[in-house]
Design an enzyme around this catalytic site. Structure first.
Site, short mmCIF file in Angstrom:
data_model
loop_
_atom_site.label_atom_id
_atom_site.label_comp_id
_atom_site.label_asym_id
_atom_site.label_seq_id
_atom_site.Cartn_x
_atom_site.Cartn_y
_atom_site.Cartn_z
N ARG A 41 -32.08 36.73 3.25
CA ARG A 41 -31.28 37.43 4.25
C ARG A 41 -31.69 36.99 5.65
O ARG A 41 -32.87 36.71 5.89
CB ARG A 41 -31.45 38.94 4.11
CG ARG A 41 -30.80 39.47 2.84
CD ARG A 41 -30.97 40.96 2.73
NE ARG A 41 -32.37 41.32 2.54
CZ ARG A 41 -32.81 42.57 2.62
NH1 ARG A 41 -31.99 43.55 2.89
NH2 ARG A 41 -34.08 42.83 2.42
N ARG A 48 -40.83 44.69 12.69
CA ARG A 48 -40.62 46.12 12.43
C ARG A 48 -41.75 46.90 13.07
O ARG A 48 -42.74 46.34 13.53
CB ARG A 48 -40.65 46.39 10.92
CG ARG A 48 -39.88 45.38 10.09
CD ARG A 48 -40.73 44.84 8.94
NE ARG A 48 -39.99 43.79 8.22
CZ ARG A 48 -39.17 44.05 7.23
NH1 ARG A 48 -39.03 45.29 6.82
NH2 ARG A 48 -38.50 43.09 6.66
N ASP A 118 -41.72 50.37 7.67
CA ASP A 118 -41.53 48.98 7.26
C ASP A 118 -40.05 48.58 7.30
O ASP A 118 -39.73 47.40 7.31
CB ASP A 118 -42.07 48.78 5.84
CG ASP A 118 -42.24 47.31 5.50
OD1 ASP A 118 -42.73 46.56 6.35
OD2 ASP A 118 -41.86 46.92 4.38
N ASN A 119 -39.17 49.58 7.33
CA ASN A 119 -37.74 49.31 7.34
C ASN A 119 -37.07 49.72 8.64
O ASN A 119 -35.84 49.82 8.70
CB ASN A 119 -37.06 50.05 6.17
CG ASN A 119 -37.47 49.49 4.83
OD1 ASN A 119 -37.96 48.37 4.74
ND2 ASN A 119 -37.27 50.26 3.78
N ASP A 128 -32.88 46.14 5.76
CA ASP A 128 -33.64 46.59 4.59
C ASP A 128 -33.13 47.91 4.03
O ASP A 128 -33.88 48.84 3.79
CB ASP A 128 -35.13 46.68 4.93
CG ASP A 128 -35.85 45.37 4.67
OD1 ASP A 128 -35.16 44.38 4.37
OD2 ASP A 128 -37.08 45.33 4.76
#
Length: 300
Positions: A41, A48, A118-119, A128
């Site tokens: 992707r 992040r 993390d997203n 994500d």
């Protein structure tokens, strides 16, 4: 019409393995054998909140500063690189954009699914979102991720999760801030709820076709959402059909078969007529407005 979630992630290639692997696709214990897939992707940036968190936790402060300076120079060009308060300005910018992003998610019924640090992008873009979903029936407890048994990332929890993640961002920045800068940043953090609610308010006013500001606007929005929650009304189609119905038809309360979401709401909630009266009063305050102009605004 699920659009405008600030998505800047694109699938570029898909590679499938020659050998099969065991997978639990629905996280329900039903394991199946299938070919493995690797997806590449692309996004404008993959940095992040956790990219900074990990450096602070491991004490790699030189790398933290280097990375942060790079992100600011590359993606926040309006922030002067020689500004002694650039990290505070950066935090303020990320906080504002995160609040706006989540409000936008809410305005189209988008549930990310896994809203951990993390997203969450430092650029406040949507990425994500593997187990994401769009809410059909209006339900603040909607959870698209079948492995999220506790509903930690339900659609109604997203704004609070955003605040939690921004607190973690500030903790990551803390070693680089003076005591005065930390105080400024804490004050900025306290402004998050107001920034989020203001943007949420603006977006839902637009969905209802309002112009200008009236004292009861928040009440009208909350009233409709409560009716929708009580009846499990279709989120997207209720707003879409409000943008299609004429005021005279709304006043009469008789809807064509194509306006089934409004018809269902009208027949299933005793206070729908009360909402309609408030809604009509508000729309009639807009001088020289027509059905066509209002519908165009709501669908724009």
């Amino acid at each position: 019409t699920h659009t405008h979630t600030h998505t800047h992630t694109h699938t570029h290639t898909l590679v499938v393995s020659e050998e099969p692997v065991w997978r639990d696709p629905f996280y329900n214990g039903s394991v199946i054998k299938e070919r493995g897939a690797v997806v590449l992707r692309l996004a404008k940036s993959w940095f992040r909140i956790s990219s900074l968190e990990i450096l602070t936790r491991t004490g790699e402060l030189d790398v933290l500063r280097t990375l942060l300076d790079f992100v600011i120079k590359e993606h926040f060009k309006s922030i002067a690189t020689n500004d002694p308060d650039k990290y505070v300005v950066f935090f303020s910018r990320v906080l504002n954009e995160t609040a706006h992003l989540i409000a936008h998610w809410m305005s189209v019924g988008f549930a990310h699914g896994v809203c951990n640090t993390d997203n969450f992008s430092l650029l406040s873009i949507t990425f994500d979102y593997g187990p994401f979903g769009f809410m059909e029936s209006y339900d603040p407890n909607f959870v698209p991720n079948t492995s999220d048994d506790e509903g930690r990332y339900s659609i109604g929890a997203q704004a609070n999760v955003g605040l939690f993640n921004l607190q973690k961002l500030l903790e990551a920045l803390k070693p680089l801030l003076t005591s005065d800068q930390l105080s400024q940043s804490l004050q900025i953090l306290r402004e998050y709820p107001q920034i989020y609610h203001q943007r949420f308010h603006e977006l839902f006013k637009a969905k209802l076709g309002f112009l200008g500001n009236e004292e009861k606007d928040s009440y009208v929005i909350a009233f409709l959402l409560k009716l929708m929650e009580d009846t499990g009304a279709d989120f997207t189609m209720t707003f879409r059909q409000l943008s299609e119905v004429t005021l005279s038809r709304l006043q009469k309360g008789s809807f064509a078969p194509s306006l089934w979401a409004l018809s269902d709401l009208s027949s299933s909630h005793k206070h729908f007529r009360d909402f309609v009266q408030l809604y009509l009063q508000r729309l009639l305050m807009i001088i020289s407005d027509s059905d066509e102009e209002r519908q165009h605004r709501m669908q724009g």
